[in-house]
Design an enzyme around this catalytic site. Structure first.
Site, PDB file in Angstrom:
ATOM      1  N   GLU A   1     -55.808 -27.744  31.689  1.00 25.44           N
ATOM      2  CA  GLU A   1     -57.199 -27.608  31.248  1.00 25.44           C
ATOM      3  C   GLU A   1     -57.349 -27.470  29.733  1.00 25.44           C
ATOM      4  O   GLU A   1     -58.262 -28.041  29.155  1.00 25.44           O
ATOM      5  CB  GLU A   1     -57.871 -26.401  31.935  1.00 25.44           C
ATOM      6  CG  GLU A   1     -58.044 -26.538  33.437  1.00 25.44           C
ATOM      7  CD  GLU A   1     -59.065 -27.587  33.843  1.00 25.44           C
ATOM      8  OE1 GLU A   1     -59.675 -28.230  32.973  1.00 25.44           O
ATOM      9  OE2 GLU A   1     -59.223 -27.795  35.071  1.00 25.44           O
TER      10      GLU A   1
ATOM     11  N   HIS B   1     -66.331 -34.176  33.904  1.00 25.63           N
ATOM     12  CA  HIS B   1     -65.120 -33.427  33.559  1.00 25.63           C
ATOM     13  C   HIS B   1     -63.923 -33.926  34.386  1.00 25.63           C
ATOM     14  O   HIS B   1     -62.833 -34.146  33.843  1.00 25.63           O
ATOM     15  CB  HIS B   1     -65.341 -31.937  33.815  1.00 25.63           C
ATOM     16  CG  HIS B   1     -64.072 -31.143  33.844  1.00 25.63           C
ATOM     17  ND1 HIS B   1     -63.430 -30.705  32.706  1.00 25.63           N
ATOM     18  CD2 HIS B   1     -63.292 -30.738  34.891  1.00 25.63           C
ATOM     19  CE1 HIS B   1     -62.332 -30.051  33.039  1.00 25.63           C
ATOM     20  NE2 HIS B   1     -62.221 -30.060  34.357  1.00 25.63           N
TER      21      HIS B   1
ATOM     22  N   SER C   1     -63.177 -33.107  27.679  1.00 21.90           N
ATOM     23  CA  SER C   1     -64.489 -33.406  28.256  1.00 21.90           C
ATOM     24  C   SER C   1     -65.593 -32.564  27.623  1.00 21.90           C
ATOM     25  O   SER C   1     -66.737 -32.605  28.076  1.00 21.90           O
ATOM     26  CB  SER C   1     -64.463 -33.195  29.775  1.00 21.90           C
ATOM     27  OG  SER C   1     -64.181 -31.837  30.080  1.00 21.90           O
TER      28      SER C   1
ATOM     29  N   HIS D   1     -59.396 -35.373  33.755  1.00 15.45           N
ATOM     30  CA  HIS D   1     -58.149 -35.323  34.532  1.00 15.45           C
ATOM     31  C   HIS D   1     -57.568 -36.681  34.899  1.00 15.45           C
ATOM     32  O   HIS D   1     -56.354 -36.837  34.960  1.00 15.45           O
ATOM     33  CB  HIS D   1     -58.376 -34.523  35.822  1.00 15.45           C
ATOM     34  CG  HIS D   1     -58.574 -33.065  35.581  1.00 15.45           C
ATOM     35  ND1 HIS D   1     -57.580 -32.233  35.114  1.00 15.45           N
ATOM     36  CD2 HIS D   1     -59.661 -32.269  35.737  1.00 15.45           C
ATOM     37  CE1 HIS D   1     -58.039 -30.994  34.997  1.00 15.45           C
ATOM     38  NE2 HIS D   1     -59.307 -30.993  35.365  1.00 15.45           N
TER      39      HIS D   1
HETATM   40 FE   LIG Z   1     -60.571 -29.281  35.420  1.00 19.03          FE
END
Ligand SMILES: [Fe+2]
Length: 271
Positions: free
Chosen positions: A167, A122, A186, A127
């Protein structure tokens, strides 16, 4: 207080290398190759272009130090391995210094499809790419700087801003909606769901609305916010986030859709 995790952080050696097993590297390969076709279809062009620049390996978990080298040259960010879950103060402090905290373990075989806390898949797939984008990079640092000044109560309001943008943000492109939030890109199920599902709300990006909207961490989202461009994040980064939060607080938290589902208010405080 930091929530407990069943996972143990992987520590880098003296050379900043984390030694993953063959089995852990295979898990990365499985997750990465499964996600690529979904990303091609549902992820925002800006995200895909950044992912291409990162040139992530398919067959092993990349080292944070290698990704940091590329990010440093582009926007001054680095990816720093940390324990699975960290407290708010450490989180904001690191972001304010352009250090993105990354949980260094990879999810277990029986949690390949979903786990509640962030793992290295993730953190890196979600990110790292957009930390190459100047607007995104500026926004995340501004978020950290403002968070360092926030009171405990204000920090809970900050969490919603991060949640609905970094997010779980969506982005409008010329012909369609695409995803850029790390929690979406993700996830094998939330990536198509966030774009295709007809039974969710997709609201225009409006910061006070975002700050007043509760979310759940344990289910796919029922509300998404749609940016017209990543430059909207850059514009928010130049504003006083504490002032905006206090404006949202004066209007109160929206309660529709969430409180009658057994939702516990304390969860709002988890990022
Ligand atoms: Fe995150």
């Amino acid at each position: 207080m930091v929530k407990c995790s069943n996972y143990v952080a992987r520590q880098p050696d003296y050379d900043n290398q984390i030694h993953y097993s063959d089995e852990e590297n295979s898990r990365w390969q499985f997750l990465f190759e499964r996600q690529l076709p979904l990303l091609e279809e549902y992820a925002a062009p800006a995200y895909l272009a950044a992912l291409e620049r990162l040139q992530l390996p398919r067959d092993h978990i990349p080292q944070c130090v290698e990704i940091s080298s590329l990010l440093q040259d582009a926007t001054g960010w680095s990816i720093v391995p940390v324990p699975a879950l960290i407290d708010f103060s450490t989180f904001f402090d690191m972001l304010s210094r352009r250090q993105f905290p990354a949980a260094s373990f990879i999810r277990s075989q029986h949690e390949l499809d979903y786990l509640q806390e962030p793992d290295i898949f993730h953190e890196i797939l979600g990110h790292a790419p957009l930390l190459l984008d100047e607007s995104y990079a500026e926004f995340v640092q501004a978020y950290g700087l403002a968070g360092c000044r926030a009171s405990d109560e204000e920090k809970a309001w900050f969490a919603r801003l991060f949640w609905f943008t970094v997010e779980f943000g969506l982005l409008r492109t010329e012909n369609s909606l695409k995803a850029f939030g790390a929690g979406i890109v993700s996830s094998k199920s939330e990536l198509p769901y966030s774009i295709d599902c007809e039974n969710v709300e997709r609201r225009a990006f409006e910061i006070i609305d975002i700050l007043r909207t509760p979310y759940r961490i344990d289910k796919m989202q029922r509300v998404y916010f749609v940016l017209e461009s990543l430059e909207q994040l850059f514009e928010i980064a130049s504003r006083d986030l504490i002032v905006l939060i206090n404006k949202a607080r004066s209007k109160g938290l929206k309660t529709r859709n969430i409180w009658n589902t057994g939702y516990r208010p304390g969860w709002l405080q988890k990022i």
